[in-house]
Scaffold this motif. Sequence first.
Motif, PDB file in Angstrom:
ATOM      1  N   HIS A 167       0.815  -1.221   0.000  1.00  0.00           N
ATOM      2  CA  HIS A 167       0.000   0.000   0.000  1.00  0.00           C
ATOM      3  C   HIS A 167       0.848   1.271   0.000  1.00  0.00           C
ATOM      4  N   HIS A 168       2.158   1.120  -0.180  1.00  0.00           N
ATOM      5  CA  HIS A 168       3.028   2.297  -0.154  1.00  0.00           C
ATOM      6  C   HIS A 168       2.622   3.250  -1.273  1.00  0.00           C
ATOM      7  N   PRO A 169       2.482   4.561  -0.979  1.00  0.00           N
ATOM      8  CA  PRO A 169       1.997   5.497  -2.001  1.00  0.00           C
ATOM      9  C   PRO A 169       2.920   5.668  -3.194  1.00  0.00           C
ATOM     10  N   ASP A 170       4.193   5.307  -3.073  1.00  0.00           N
ATOM     11  CA  ASP A 170       5.124   5.452  -4.189  1.00  0.00           C
ATOM     12  C   ASP A 170       5.245   4.188  -5.031  1.00  0.00           C
ATOM     13  N   ARG A 221       7.372  15.412  14.719  1.00  0.00           N
ATOM     14  CA  ARG A 221       8.254  16.177  13.825  1.00  0.00           C
ATOM     15  C   ARG A 221       9.634  16.360  14.449  1.00  0.00           C
ATOM     16  N   ARG A 222       9.687  16.483  15.763  1.00  0.00           N
ATOM     17  CA  ARG A 222      10.992  16.606  16.423  1.00  0.00           C
ATOM     18  C   ARG A 222      11.783  15.316  16.294  1.00  0.00           C
ATOM     19  N   ALA A 223      11.099  14.173  16.453  1.00  0.00           N
ATOM     20  CA  ALA A 223      11.776  12.888  16.272  1.00  0.00           C
ATOM     21  C   ALA A 223      12.295  12.757  14.849  1.00  0.00           C
ATOM     22  N   HIS A 224      11.486  13.165  13.886  1.00  0.00           N
ATOM     23  CA  HIS A 224      11.916  13.132  12.481  1.00  0.00           C
ATOM     24  C   HIS A 224      13.170  13.968  12.279  1.00  0.00           C
ATOM     25  N   ALA A 225      13.173  15.193  12.826  1.00  0.00           N
ATOM     26  CA  ALA A 225      14.326  16.079  12.650  1.00  0.00           C
ATOM     27  C   ALA A 225      15.587  15.471  13.268  1.00  0.00           C
ATOM     28  N   LEU A 226      15.449  14.853  14.437  1.00  0.00           N
ATOM     29  CA  LEU A 226      16.611  14.239  15.084  1.00  0.00           C
ATOM     30  C   LEU A 226      17.132  13.052  14.285  1.00  0.00           C
ATOM     31  N   ILE A 227      16.243  12.244  13.743  1.00  0.00           N
ATOM     32  CA  ILE A 227      16.673  11.104  12.932  1.00  0.00           C
ATOM     33  C   ILE A 227      17.358  11.584  11.661  1.00  0.00           C
ATOM     34  N   PRO A 287      11.409  14.706   3.601  1.00  0.00           N
ATOM     35  CA  PRO A 287      10.518  15.578   4.370  1.00  0.00           C
ATOM     36  C   PRO A 287       9.607  14.744   5.268  1.00  0.00           C
ATOM     37  N   TYR A 288       8.960  15.415   6.193  1.00  0.00           N
ATOM     38  CA  TYR A 288       8.207  14.713   7.232  1.00  0.00           C
ATOM     39  C   TYR A 288       7.148  13.755   6.685  1.00  0.00           C
ATOM     40  N   GLU A 289       6.286  14.208   5.803  1.00  0.00           N
ATOM     41  CA  GLU A 289       5.194  13.350   5.331  1.00  0.00           C
ATOM     42  C   GLU A 289       5.706  12.126   4.565  1.00  0.00           C
ATOM     43  N   PRO A 290       6.621  12.262   3.598  1.00  0.00           N
ATOM     44  CA  PRO A 290       7.185  11.062   2.955  1.00  0.00           C
ATOM     45  C   PRO A 290       7.922  10.152   3.927  1.00  0.00           C
ATOM     46  N   TRP A 291       8.544  10.749   4.944  1.00  0.00           N
ATOM     47  CA  TRP A 291       9.221   9.939   5.961  1.00  0.00           C
ATOM     48  C   TRP A 291       8.224   9.082   6.718  1.00  0.00           C
ATOM     49  N   LEU A 292       7.075   9.655   7.072  1.00  0.00           N
ATOM     50  CA  LEU A 292       6.034   8.880   7.743  1.00  0.00           C
ATOM     51  C   LEU A 292       5.604   7.690   6.891  1.00  0.00           C
ATOM     52  N   ASP A 293       5.445   7.916   5.589  1.00  0.00           N
ATOM     53  CA  ASP A 293       5.086   6.811   4.695  1.00  0.00           C
ATOM     54  C   ASP A 293       6.195   5.756   4.679  1.00  0.00           C
ATOM     55  N   HIS A 294       7.431   6.217   4.645  1.00  0.00           N
ATOM     56  CA  HIS A 294       8.575   5.299   4.535  1.00  0.00           C
ATOM     57  C   HIS A 294       8.679   4.385   5.750  1.00  0.00           C
ATOM     58  N   ILE A 295       8.407   4.899   6.941  1.00  0.00           N
ATOM     59  CA  ILE A 295       8.531   4.080   8.158  1.00  0.00           C
ATOM     60  C   ILE A 295       7.185   3.491   8.581  1.00  0.00           C
ATOM     61  N   ASP A 296       6.148   3.654   7.770  1.00  0.00           N
ATOM     62  CA  ASP A 296       4.802   3.229   8.148  1.00  0.00           C
ATOM     63  C   ASP A 296       4.433   3.873   9.483  1.00  0.00           C
ATOM     64  N   GLY A 297       4.711   5.181   9.564  1.00  0.00           N
ATOM     65  CA  GLY A 297       4.581   5.899  10.824  1.00  0.00           C
ATOM     66  C   GLY A 297       3.164   6.077  11.308  1.00  0.00           C
ATOM     67  N   ARG A 298       2.212   6.006  10.405  1.00  0.00           N
ATOM     68  CA  ARG A 298       0.823   6.193  10.836  1.00  0.00           C
ATOM     69  C   ARG A 298       0.297   4.987  11.595  1.00  0.00           C
ATOM     70  N   ALA A 299       1.011   3.864  11.507  1.00  0.00           N
ATOM     71  CA  ALA A 299       0.636   2.674  12.272  1.00  0.00           C
ATOM     72  C   ALA A 299       1.544   2.471  13.481  1.00  0.00           C
ATOM     73  N   LEU A 300       2.388   3.461  13.774  1.00  0.00           N
ATOM     74  CA  LEU A 300       3.391   3.333  14.834  1.00  0.00           C
ATOM     75  C   LEU A 300       2.798   3.719  16.189  1.00  0.00           C
ATOM     76  N   ASP A 301       3.191   3.001  17.244  1.00  0.00           N
ATOM     77  CA  ASP A 301       2.859   3.379  18.609  1.00  0.00           C
ATOM     78  C   ASP A 301       3.919   4.387  19.059  1.00  0.00           C
ATOM     79  N   TRP A 302       3.567   5.664  19.046  1.00  0.00           N
ATOM     80  CA  TRP A 302       4.547   6.712  19.297  1.00  0.00           C
ATOM     81  C   TRP A 302       4.952   6.817  20.774  1.00  0.00           C
ATOM     82  N   SER A 303       4.255   6.095  21.649  1.00  0.00           N
ATOM     83  CA  SER A 303       4.713   6.054  23.037  1.00  0.00           C
ATOM     84  C   SER A 303       5.974   5.214  23.181  1.00  0.00           C
ATOM     85  N   LEU A 304       6.334   4.473  22.118  1.00  0.00           N
ATOM     86  CA  LEU A 304       7.554   3.659  22.106  1.00  0.00           C
ATOM     87  C   LEU A 304       8.669   4.340  21.312  1.00  0.00           C
ATOM     88  N   VAL A 305       8.559   5.648  21.181  1.00  0.00           N
ATOM     89  CA  VAL A 305       9.615   6.485  20.602  1.00  0.00           C
ATOM     90  C   VAL A 305       9.988   7.491  21.681  1.00  0.00           C
TER      91      VAL A 305
END
Length: 304
Positions: free
Chosen positions: A42-45, A172-178, A192-210
């Motif tokens: 389902h990757h947009p690219d 976004r801060r985590a993205h900038a640090l990475i 950039p932030y939005e493509p990065w989210l797609d790349h790491i499947d970030g929308r399905a990520l539990d961000w409490s584990l970052v």
Amino acid sequence: MLTIRPAGPSDAGDICGLLNAIDRIETGRPETDLGAVEADLHHPDVDLEADSFLAFENGRLLGYALVWADSGPGRTDCHFRVLPGRAAAAARLLDLVEARARELAAGAPRPFLWLAPSGGRTLDPGLLPGRGYRTVRRYQVMTRPLGPADAAPVPPAGLTLRPCDGGESERRRAHALIEETFADHFGHVERPYEPWLDHIDGRALDWSLVWIAALPALGDVGVLLTRDDRTSMGWFSHLGVRAEARGRGVGAFLLRHGFAAYAARGRAVVGLGVDTGNTTGALALYEAHGMTAYHTVHTWELAL
């Protein structure tokens, strides 16, 4: 008879089964989760009709390849898996992959394809060199068992740690640090932030584990991005420390914090991948904290 067709979303289960059959040969146990396969499909690219290939013989799935080009001009990447002993399927899939890669990289001054097929036990050792590929990097998957002894560590003086579950600004801060801490790593692609989210499947990520680490004089200095959606183990995806804060125990603290957090969640094992050519001392850090080699993956390059 060998037949090839594109993959579709409904093929995810069969692809996952194939990859786990190959995992069992490579590592002794299944390592691929259905969610990871679905995220790729389902990757947009990715245009599945043009960028994906399934090889069948008499209705049995023998091989899978997926091509994408979201890493900047000239570079194409590929997932490539074939059951052992299926030379015709492997060769046909590579023909199609290389042709598609040439289309995606057309016009670039130095087009190339990167392929990371497996640990090597399922691949004919002469196949890729015989087609002009060369190894350019070796990545080691490392694991560590967890247990009651993995208690929360004491942070270095002044260091504070916060989970990255405070909303969009923290993500976004985590993205900038990475992006900053991985900028000099081999093969890193600035996104950039939005493509990065797609790349790491970030929308399905539990961000409490970052988690983000900070020091009084330097502000945010480190980040640990992990995910607990793998069946076989917890996974540390990114651990980065800004250059000016290295040597102060930040990386070691983040690593031990991750161990403690996943032990508390009931995980028996955690793992991560490391570039063995990394010059920041990451491999030595992981070894010093009890992580050991589990299996190895080579990146192969073909000049197009």
